[in-house]
Design a protein around this motif. Structure first.
Motif, PDB file in Angstrom:
ATOM      1  N   ARG A 145       0.833  -1.203   0.000  1.00  0.00           N
ATOM      2  CA  ARG A 145       0.000   0.000   0.000  1.00  0.00           C
ATOM      3  C   ARG A 145       0.866   1.250   0.000  1.00  0.00           C
ATOM      4  O   ARG A 145       0.504   2.267  -0.558  1.00  0.00           O
ATOM      5  N   ASP A 176      -7.336  -0.977  -4.573  1.00  0.00           N
ATOM      6  CA  ASP A 176      -8.222  -0.754  -3.429  1.00  0.00           C
ATOM      7  C   ASP A 176      -9.061   0.488  -3.718  1.00  0.00           C
ATOM      8  O   ASP A 176      -8.533   1.596  -3.811  1.00  0.00           O
ATOM      9  N   GLU A 177     -10.373   0.305  -3.861  1.00  0.00           N
ATOM     10  CA  GLU A 177     -11.254   1.425  -4.198  1.00  0.00           C
ATOM     11  C   GLU A 177     -12.161   1.809  -3.035  1.00  0.00           C
ATOM     12  O   GLU A 177     -13.191   2.447  -3.221  1.00  0.00           O
ATOM     13  N   THR A 178     -11.779   1.418  -1.806  1.00  0.00           N
ATOM     14  CA  THR A 178     -12.533   1.856  -0.639  1.00  0.00           C
ATOM     15  C   THR A 178     -12.227   3.321  -0.364  1.00  0.00           C
ATOM     16  O   THR A 178     -11.331   3.918  -0.960  1.00  0.00           O
ATOM     17  N   GLU A 179     -12.947   3.897   0.584  1.00  0.00           N
ATOM     18  CA  GLU A 179     -12.759   5.320   0.880  1.00  0.00           C
ATOM     19  C   GLU A 179     -11.874   5.535   2.107  1.00  0.00           C
ATOM     20  O   GLU A 179     -11.813   6.637   2.643  1.00  0.00           O
ATOM     21  N   GLU A 238      -8.020   5.251   4.283  1.00  0.00           N
ATOM     22  CA  GLU A 238      -6.735   5.915   4.042  1.00  0.00           C
ATOM     23  C   GLU A 238      -5.898   5.220   2.971  1.00  0.00           C
ATOM     24  O   GLU A 238      -4.904   5.765   2.497  1.00  0.00           O
ATOM     25  N   TYR A 239      -6.334   3.990   2.590  1.00  0.00           N
ATOM     26  CA  TYR A 239      -5.585   3.246   1.585  1.00  0.00           C
ATOM     27  C   TYR A 239      -6.266   3.276   0.219  1.00  0.00           C
ATOM     28  O   TYR A 239      -5.949   2.485  -0.659  1.00  0.00           O
ATOM     29  N   ALA A 240      -7.211   4.188   0.042  1.00  0.00           N
ATOM     30  CA  ALA A 240      -7.930   4.266  -1.222  1.00  0.00           C
ATOM     31  C   ALA A 240      -6.971   4.518  -2.375  1.00  0.00           C
ATOM     32  O   ALA A 240      -6.012   5.288  -2.264  1.00  0.00           O
ATOM     33  N   TYR A 241      -7.256   3.844  -3.488  1.00  0.00           N
ATOM     34  CA  TYR A 241      -6.497   3.991  -4.721  1.00  0.00           C
ATOM     35  C   TYR A 241      -5.052   3.532  -4.566  1.00  0.00           C
ATOM     36  O   TYR A 241      -4.133   4.054  -5.176  1.00  0.00           O
TER      37      TYR A 241
END
Length: 276
Positions: free
Chosen positions: A53, A121-124, A126-129
């Motif tokens: 990440r 990772d497409e969640t919102e 701190e690890y988005a994108y």
């Protein structure tokens, strides 16, 4: 949606910039060495690909600290490790230096490979994108042997799991058995130490004697090349071609005399003597 890669699939032979900004292909890590080609081996070596990440992830930091303790074992086992993140090369370089890591840190800033593998990772949070923390263990031909999904830290491979994976792959390779190195062809290049117990004068073996200059010598592998005015191609040698006991070394630029041998995998030197 594209399915994620699984064991048996081919991993893409990507080309990305490393921590120094130099673009490199994945296959350059898994292919056999020049020495292996001389010995007549066809197989390369496994490579572990770790997606990260980024430097800021505490779980990645923990995983990478563990891998730092593993990197010397990988080196002596001729297996390779690379990691990939979306960080810029300068950031990866700083993270690498802080860890004391020696493996290559690739940068996929544009997320092209990450998207191609469908591990973005497409969640919102701190690890988005960022890349999902997958680890792929690859055979030398880049076929996937094992996939570890590290979304939860417990899903990331332990060092013992990686060791077992590498052993299983290497046991099927043509260089793995002792007998592969005990062949007459290989012993012409990697000369048994007992051959030098009696001081053999140059030419006593019936081979022609040439003069040349040590062009290069790799202390890590024990392999080098001689440049000879009378021979167009560089002449390969293993440190065992230098008479003596233990691990012998020789400096580039040294003038030498040697016996010249042609094998079906190229030119080699043996019985190398420094000229005084």
């Amino acid at each position: 949606m594209q399915e994620q890669l699984k064991p048996g699939d081919s991993f893409p032979d990507f080309e990305l910039p490393d921590q120094n900004g130099k673009r490199r292909k994945l296959s350059s890590f898994s292919r056999q060495s020049e020495a292996d080609k001389r010995y007549g081996f066809k197989d390369g070596y496994p490579v572990i690909v770790v997606f990260s990440r980024g430097f800021f992830c505490p779980r990645d930091q923990q995983q990478f600290r563990s891998l730092v303790t593993f990197q010397n074992e990988l080196r002596v086992n001729f297996c390779k490790l690379v990691s990939i993140s979306a960080d810029e090369p300068i950031v990866s370089s700083a993270f690498r230096a802080g860890l004391g890591a020696s493996w290559t840190f690739f940068s996929d800033v544009e997320r092209k490979l990450i998207k191609q593998l469908n591990i973005l990772d497409e969640t919102e949070g701190e690890y988005a994108y960022r890349a999902l923390p997958f680890t792929f263990v690859l055979k030398p031909n880049l076929e996937i042997y094992k996939v570890y999904n590290g979304w939860y830290f417990v899903g990331r491979p332990t060092l013992e799991e990686l060791r077992q994976d590498l052993r299983a792959i290497m046991q099927t390779m043509d260089y793995y058995s002792y007998d592969a190195y005990n062949s007459e062809h290989v012993k012409k290049i990697r000369i048994p130490q007992q051959n030098w117990l009696e001081d053999q004068p140059l030419g006593s073996s019936g081979l022609p004697v040439y003069e040349g200059i040590i062009e290069s010598f790799d202390l890590r592998t024990g392999n080098g090349y001689i440049k000879c005015q009378d021979v167009m191609d560089r002449i390969f040698f293993n440190f065992t071609a230098i008479p003596g006991e233990g691990y012998r070394t020789i400096r580039p630029g040294t003038k030498v005399q040697f016996e010249f041998i042609e094998t079906f995998t190229g030119l080699s030197a043996r019985n190398i003597h420094e000229m005084r």
